[in-house]
Design a protein around this motif. Structure first.
Motif, PDB file in Angstrom:
ATOM      1  N   THR A  71       0.855  -1.203   0.000  1.00  0.00           N
ATOM      2  CA  THR A  71       0.000   0.000   0.000  1.00  0.00           C
ATOM      3  C   THR A  71       0.886   1.245   0.000  1.00  0.00           C
ATOM      4  N   HIS A  72       2.102   1.087   0.504  1.00  0.00           N
ATOM      5  CA  HIS A  72       3.183   2.065   0.412  1.00  0.00           C
ATOM      6  C   HIS A  72       4.415   1.372   0.986  1.00  0.00           C
ATOM      7  N   THR A  73       5.568   2.032   0.964  1.00  0.00           N
ATOM      8  CA  THR A  73       6.803   1.293   1.267  1.00  0.00           C
ATOM      9  C   THR A  73       7.408   1.621   2.634  1.00  0.00           C
ATOM     10  N   HIS A  74       6.623   2.127   3.569  1.00  0.00           N
ATOM     11  CA  HIS A  74       7.152   2.284   4.926  1.00  0.00           C
ATOM     12  C   HIS A  74       7.468   0.899   5.500  1.00  0.00           C
ATOM     13  N   THR A  75       8.511   0.878   6.326  1.00  0.00           N
ATOM     14  CA  THR A  75       9.066  -0.372   6.851  1.00  0.00           C
ATOM     15  C   THR A  75       8.032  -1.343   7.391  1.00  0.00           C
ATOM     16  N   ASP A  76       7.065  -0.823   8.132  1.00  0.00           N
ATOM     17  CA  ASP A  76       6.086  -1.710   8.781  1.00  0.00           C
ATOM     18  C   ASP A  76       5.147  -2.384   7.784  1.00  0.00           C
ATOM     19  N   HIS A  77       5.179  -1.960   6.529  1.00  0.00           N
ATOM     20  CA  HIS A  77       4.272  -2.523   5.516  1.00  0.00           C
ATOM     21  C   HIS A  77       4.963  -3.430   4.499  1.00  0.00           C
ATOM     22  N   VAL A  78       6.276  -3.318   4.374  1.00  0.00           N
ATOM     23  CA  VAL A  78       6.959  -4.053   3.291  1.00  0.00           C
ATOM     24  C   VAL A  78       8.105  -4.947   3.764  1.00  0.00           C
ATOM     25  N   GLY A 178       0.017  11.509   0.179  1.00  0.00           N
ATOM     26  CA  GLY A 178      -0.126  12.390   1.333  1.00  0.00           C
ATOM     27  C   GLY A 178       0.641  11.837   2.518  1.00  0.00           C
ATOM     28  N   HIS A 179       0.236  10.643   2.963  1.00  0.00           N
ATOM     29  CA  HIS A 179       1.008   9.949   4.009  1.00  0.00           C
ATOM     30  C   HIS A 179       2.400   9.654   3.446  1.00  0.00           C
ATOM     31  N   SER A 180       2.410   9.188   2.204  1.00  0.00           N
ATOM     32  CA  SER A 180       3.654   9.001   1.440  1.00  0.00           C
ATOM     33  C   SER A 180       3.287   9.192  -0.030  1.00  0.00           C
ATOM     34  N   GLY A 197      -4.746   1.197   3.148  1.00  0.00           N
ATOM     35  CA  GLY A 197      -3.356   1.449   3.532  1.00  0.00           C
ATOM     36  C   GLY A 197      -3.299   2.455   4.672  1.00  0.00           C
ATOM     37  N   ASP A 198      -2.331   3.374   4.618  1.00  0.00           N
ATOM     38  CA  ASP A 198      -2.188   4.357   5.698  1.00  0.00           C
ATOM     39  C   ASP A 198      -2.798   5.704   5.347  1.00  0.00           C
ATOM     40  N   CYS A 199      -3.578   5.766   4.263  1.00  0.00           N
ATOM     41  CA  CYS A 199      -4.266   7.036   3.978  1.00  0.00           C
ATOM     42  C   CYS A 199      -5.295   7.298   5.066  1.00  0.00           C
TER      43      CYS A 199
HETATM   44 ZN    ZN Z   1       3.060   4.361   6.665  1.00  0.00          ZN
END
Ligand code: ZN
Length: 258
Positions: A71-78, A178-180, A197-199
């Motif tokens: 959903t995006h590439t922040h550490t906690d997601h990928v 926005g978040h990323s 995701g984190d939106c």
């Molecule tokens: Zn995030």
């Protein structure tokens, strides 16, 4: 630090959707991992921190080819994407999946600096500067200082409007920056199901990260408010319906003077 009995917990949401999560990761970094069963292929929407093998933990769920969606590439997601041979990511963050930033390679908040931790506290996370991002070790002998995000194959690069077809279900890619910059949602019109995701999630939203953009965030929230949503399965925290979605969006827009 004690050793965890098991690293992942799970809950069956429906015949086709299972939620997995990492209970020994602090709330700030504890993402929702959504397994979606399709006729042709499955989706693993986000993969957690990559501290322990998701592929092994979810083995019994995976009886066909699976695409790991970011959903995006922040550490906690990928963190677990490297275990999957097919990974799907928005164009704006494709490079980050294949080449994770070295700055993400830590399990200690202090490495992000006091200013960053203060921002997280202001946003509503009760985190402390001297805190680790995990509360147990995954196994005896795990070196908490060795944590790093492994590169994953960027197999499918998607843009706004692309369709992710898993046979019996079709999800439209919604670009929600926005978040990323490459944050995206998967939207199934037929059932009103949104993986956001984190939106948007039912917790403290983050729009002041190093790769966040408040103007983009506002536009993404306004876009989500127009969707005929039935259920939102978000990047963190419990799922919710349209009424709660509108409350969360309106609270955000008010906070940002919109
Ligand atoms: Zn995030």
């Amino acid at each position: 630090m004690r050793i965890a009995d098991r690293w992942f917990e799970r809950r069956v949401i429906s015949d086709e959707i299972t939620l997995l999560w990492e209970p020994h990761v602090v709330p700030l970094m504890r993402c929702n991992i959504w397994h979606v069963r399709g006729k042709k292929r499955d989706l693993m929407i986000d993969t957690g921190m990559g501290i322990s093998s998701l592929l092994e933990a979810a083995q019994d769920l995976l009886d066909k080819p699976v695409t790991a969606v970011a959903t995006h590439t922040h550490t906690d997601h990928v963190g677990g994407h490297h275990e999957f041979s097919q990974c799907l990511v928005h164009r704006a963050e494709a490079a980050k999946l294949t080449d994770p930033p070295a700055g993400d390679n830590t399990l200690f908040l202090s490495d992000f600096g006091a200013k960053y931790v203060e921002m997280l506290q202001r946003a509503g996370y009760p985190c402390k500067l001297d805190e680790a991002l995990i509360t147990s070790l995954p196994y005896e002998g795990y070196d908490i200082h060795s944590f790093h995000v492994k590169p994953a194959p960027t197999t499918f690069v998607v843009d706004e409007g692309d369709v992710v077809d898993i046979g019996n279900r079709q999800f439209e890619v919604l670009h929600l920056p926005g978040h990323s910059p490459g944050s995206m949602g998967l939207w199934e019109q037929k059932t009103g199901t949104l993986f956001s995701g984190d939106c948007v999630y039912d917790g403290p939203l983050l729009d002041e990260l190093s790769d966040s953009n408040i103007g983009d965030y506002i536009a993404s929230m306004k876009k989500l408010r127009e969707l005929p949503v039935q259920i939102v399965h978000a990047g963190h925290d419990p799922s919710f319906g349209k009424e709660r979605l509108h409350e969360l969006i309106d609270a955000y827009l008010k906070r940002r003077d919109q």
